[in-house]
Write a protein that holds these residues in place. Structure first.
Motif, PDB file in Angstrom:
ATOM      1  N   TYR A  78       0.847  -1.192   0.000  1.00 51.43           N
ATOM      2  CA  TYR A  78       0.000   0.000   0.000  1.00 51.43           C
ATOM      3  C   TYR A  78       0.876   1.233   0.000  1.00 51.43           C
ATOM      4  N   THR A  90      -1.556  -4.741   7.200  1.00 53.95           N
ATOM      5  CA  THR A  90      -0.709  -4.127   6.187  1.00 53.95           C
ATOM      6  C   THR A  90       0.740  -4.107   6.633  1.00 53.95           C
ATOM      7  N   ASP A 144       0.846   2.832   7.981  1.00 57.19           N
ATOM      8  CA  ASP A 144      -0.408   3.565   8.107  1.00 57.19           C
ATOM      9  C   ASP A 144      -1.168   3.133   9.362  1.00 57.19           C
ATOM     10  N   ILE A 184      -6.442   2.890   6.926  1.00 59.74           N
ATOM     11  CA  ILE A 184      -6.579   2.888   5.475  1.00 59.74           C
ATOM     12  C   ILE A 184      -8.067   2.872   5.181  1.00 59.74           C
ATOM     13  N   CYS A 190      -5.571  -0.098  11.185  1.00 61.79           N
ATOM     14  CA  CYS A 190      -4.588  -1.022  10.621  1.00 61.79           C
ATOM     15  C   CYS A 190      -3.959  -1.897  11.692  1.00 61.79           C
TER      16      CYS A 190
END
Length: 387
Positions: A127, A162, A166, A169, A174
């Protein structure tokens, strides 16, 4: 009795009986989750002709054929998510782990079909991922649809797993992880040194973002320099759209005989190629996808577990962990300086079998301590356990 969990992915059937790196990773995640839940993995077989269940013992059980006509091709995702919804309802599944494959109406309908108390985690390994998508008309349409619909995920998804840093998202909290491997399932490399040449290994799906052109350009520049020098041989293992470009570049640079294209290999054949190499080459071009922060490549972990020192870039997330075991080259499109590769090889004394063996064992130990799937997947398990 364990609670049921469904792991939803795209491909869950092996290639000719052998998993590639991504499929191995899915299987290892499934194995870890199976310690806490009764897990089935739902997805396509390798041919995408059947939708079925991969059980914890590795067997694949088809439950629906995908029509081979135009209807089947156009509505394949719709059929898949309908099957997923029906399966989760039939088995009363309230824990779902999804390997992300873009948001479209069929995916949202599937999420909406789950019970209100279902716990859903979606894994987005890379990402942002926009530039990974095909840049043809279909790819642009799918990407635009994904950007438009992705904000709706927050209505149905509890966590996004992820490898990025982050915190959220698309408005979803996350779970930050890093990539991992099952170290015990990866062979420590055998040592086969040749004082006359340095053999580089690169295993990938051969796309432009792997950046192996940087190595070939560097080899060409090095070969043109006067004086006696070591032969540099690059072993490229894998098939993909970048192969014709790399072959053409090797010819143009005058190193065609030094760049060996093996195609897709797995199992014993892959081991035989790997074991005759000295240094592995990681992804040197992910910046071409617009990924400018730290990224978490699976291949780096596999190379570590095999015991390969590496040529890498500073944007790899475990750069500090690999200090002393890697040659760092700058992020960018500049050719790799092969003189630096030769100096690295000499400083590590990789032509000496005993030194090469100690280096391999040290890297294997680091992989076990920091990159084993049991360690890196723990945050996802803990999030599910919290409820």
């Amino acid at each position: 009795m364990k609670e049921r969990l469904c792991y939803i992915s795209d491909t869950v059937g092996w290639v000719d009986g052998n998993p590639d790196g991504i499929l191995k990773k899915k299987a290892s995640q499934m194995e870890i989750l199976s310690g806490y839940y009764d897990v089935d993995m739902l997805g396509f077989d390798q041919s995408h002709e059947h939708i079925g269940i991969r059980k914890a013992d590795g067997s694949f059980h088809p439950i629906k054929d995908v029509p081979s006509n135009l209807f089947g091709k156009v509505l394949k995702r719709e059929l898949f998510y309908r099957m997923a919804a029906a399966y989760c309802r039939r088995k009363n599944i309230r824990r779902v782990y999804v390997r992300y494959a873009l948001t479209d109406p069929s995916f949202l309908r599937f999420l909406k079909s789950l019970p209100k108390d279902a716990q859903v985690m979606v894994e987005i390994p890379t990402y942002p991922y926009d530039k990974e998508r095909a840049q043809n008309l279909k790819g642009r349409i799918l990407s635009a649809e994904d950007r438009h619909l992705m904000p709706r995920l927050k209505k149905y998804v509890d966590y996004i797993a992820t490898y990025s840093k982050d915190e959220t998202i698309a408005g979803v909290p996350c779970v930050n992880m890093q990539n991992g491997v099952v170290v015990d399932n990866i062979k420590l490399r055998e040592i086969n040194t040749d004082p006359g040449e340095i053999r580089l290994l690169a295993v990938a799906s051969m796309n432009f973002w792997h950046g192996y052109d940087r190595v070939i350009m560097g080899m060409g520049a090095y070969k043109k320099q006067p004086g006696e020098k070591k032969r540099i041989v690059l072993h490229l293992v894998g098939d993909g759209p970048e192969v014709p470009n790399l072959k053409k570049m090797a010819e143009e640079q005058g190193v065609a005989e030094d760049v060996i294209f093996h195609g897709f290999k797995s199992g014993r054949e892959l081991d035989e190629i790997s074991f005759m190499c000295d240094i592995a080459v990681t992804n040197l071009g992910l910046h071409r996808l617009g990924v400018n922060e730290k990224f978490s490549p699976l291949k780096v972990r596999e190379y570590m577990a095999q015991g390969f020192p590496m040529i890498s870039v500073p944007s790899v997330d475990i750069t500090d962990l690999l200090t002393g075991h890697q040659l760092l080259v700058p992020v960018g499109d500049e050719p790799v300086n092969i003189e630096d590769v030769v100096s690295f090889y000499n400083e590590k004394d990789l032509g000496n079998p005993e030194s090469a063996r100690k280096e391999a064992e040290a890297l294997r130990k680091l992989a076990s301590e920091y990159c084993d799937m049991k360690v890196v997947f723990a945050p996802a398990v803990e999030a599910f356990q919290k409820g």
